[in-house]
Design a protein around this motif. Sequence first.
Motif, mmCIF file in Angstrom:
data_model
loop_
_atom_site.group_PDB
_atom_site.id
_atom_site.type_symbol
_atom_site.label_atom_id
_atom_site.label_comp_id
_atom_site.label_asym_id
_atom_site.label_seq_id
_atom_site.Cartn_x
_atom_site.Cartn_y
_atom_site.Cartn_z
ATOM 1 N N ALA A 94 0.832 -1.207 0.000
ATOM 2 C CA ALA A 94 0.000 0.000 0.000
ATOM 3 C C ALA A 94 0.865 1.255 0.000
ATOM 4 O O ALA A 94 0.563 2.241 -0.683
ATOM 5 C CB ALA A 94 -0.916 -0.002 1.227
ATOM 6 N N LEU A 95 1.978 1.198 0.749
ATOM 7 C CA LEU A 95 2.891 2.336 0.771
ATOM 8 C C LEU A 95 3.505 2.557 -0.606
ATOM 9 O O LEU A 95 3.607 3.701 -1.069
ATOM 10 C CB LEU A 95 3.986 2.092 1.810
ATOM 11 N N LEU A 96 3.878 1.467 -1.276
ATOM 12 C CA LEU A 96 4.448 1.599 -2.617
ATOM 13 C C LEU A 96 3.435 2.191 -3.585
ATOM 14 O O LEU A 96 3.769 3.034 -4.416
ATOM 15 C CB LEU A 96 4.921 0.230 -3.123
ATOM 16 N N GLY A 97 2.174 1.723 -3.478
ATOM 17 C CA GLY A 97 1.130 2.262 -4.342
ATOM 18 C C GLY A 97 0.894 3.739 -4.100
ATOM 19 O O GLY A 97 0.643 4.503 -5.036
ATOM 20 N N PHE A 98 1.002 4.139 -2.839
ATOM 21 C CA PHE A 98 0.770 5.540 -2.487
ATOM 22 C C PHE A 98 1.815 6.454 -3.131
ATOM 23 O O PHE A 98 1.499 7.582 -3.545
ATOM 24 C CB PHE A 98 0.797 5.705 -0.962
ATOM 25 N N ILE A 99 3.056 5.975 -3.227
ATOM 26 C CA ILE A 99 4.106 6.813 -3.808
ATOM 27 C C ILE A 99 4.334 6.500 -5.290
ATOM 28 O O ILE A 99 5.263 7.013 -5.900
ATOM 29 C CB ILE A 99 5.434 6.665 -3.032
ATOM 30 N N GLY A 100 3.464 5.638 -5.866
ATOM 31 C CA GLY A 100 3.479 5.425 -7.308
ATOM 32 C C GLY A 100 4.493 4.437 -7.833
ATOM 33 O O GLY A 100 4.939 4.566 -8.978
ATOM 34 N N ILE A 101 4.855 3.448 -7.031
ATOM 35 C CA ILE A 101 5.809 2.419 -7.472
ATOM 36 C C ILE A 101 5.038 1.125 -7.713
ATOM 37 O O ILE A 101 4.348 0.632 -6.818
ATOM 38 C CB ILE A 101 6.909 2.193 -6.427
ATOM 39 N N ALA A 128 8.136 -3.209 -10.756
ATOM 40 C CA ALA A 128 9.326 -2.367 -10.599
ATOM 41 C C ALA A 128 10.008 -2.653 -9.268
ATOM 42 O O ALA A 128 11.240 -2.748 -9.190
ATOM 43 C CB ALA A 128 8.949 -0.890 -10.696
ATOM 44 N N PHE A 129 9.205 -2.804 -8.213
ATOM 45 C CA PHE A 129 9.795 -3.085 -6.904
ATOM 46 C C PHE A 129 10.412 -4.472 -6.873
ATOM 47 O O PHE A 129 11.442 -4.690 -6.233
ATOM 48 C CB PHE A 129 8.736 -2.956 -5.810
ATOM 49 N N ARG A 130 9.780 -5.429 -7.582
ATOM 50 C CA ARG A 130 10.328 -6.784 -7.624
ATOM 51 C C ARG A 130 11.698 -6.787 -8.296
ATOM 52 O O ARG A 130 12.628 -7.452 -7.829
ATOM 53 C CB ARG A 130 9.362 -7.725 -8.347
ATOM 54 N N ILE A 131 11.835 -6.030 -9.394
ATOM 55 C CA ILE A 131 13.128 -5.948 -10.077
ATOM 56 C C ILE A 131 14.159 -5.269 -9.172
ATOM 57 O O ILE A 131 15.294 -5.742 -9.028
ATOM 58 C CB ILE A 131 12.982 -5.201 -11.409
#
Length: 209
Positions: free
Chosen positions: A62-69, A73-76
């Motif tokens: 949810a935090l990643l979604g909030f900042i647009g990631i 992309a995060f998995r890579i």
Amino acid sequence: MTPEFYVTAFVTLFVVIDPIGTTPIFVALTQGMTRGRRRAIAVRACVTAIAILFLFGLFGEALLGFIGISMPAFRIAGGLLLFLTALEMLFGRRTRRRQDQSEVDDSGPEDDPSIFPLSIPLLSGPGGIASIILLTDQTSGAPWAMAGIFGVTTVIFAIVLMLFLVSEVIERALGPTGILVVTRLLGMLLAALSVQFVLDGLANTGLLA
């Protein structure tokens, strides 16, 4: 989720958290302390670290979604981070870095290293946070699968606590050479797993057919 997924989760988190590599650091940080104080520090460090990882496992996406990631992309990025960690383990840089971190606070035996540097960054560092976010994402939010990941994490920290409590015996049994060999083997496993994370991330972006 299949049993193979939980085996992969266990290996990934075990290698990143690295109970065997952290145990000698625990010995160095608690040298000269009473057995009771060492036990209290071990418990406090493990409880704090597992709480941090659980929070990121529950709310990290949810935090990643909030900042647009995006998760691919995060998995890579997480896979690349884990690969760098694996290289450090293979070439001995991680052990030296952890020893340097353990020497940050050396004012006396009565200091409490349970939060820093034991819990953060040794037990719940960037690699562990990235790993648990990646693993919980693969559960697609299924409650039982999430519980399985947290169960695996709990088992690993039970191992960490056990090793901390018998750290002096293990250190004498393995010796510097034994610890070095185990660290190298874990580094090889982590390198392979990190490459798989990157491949999965590329596949989710559609870059890999």
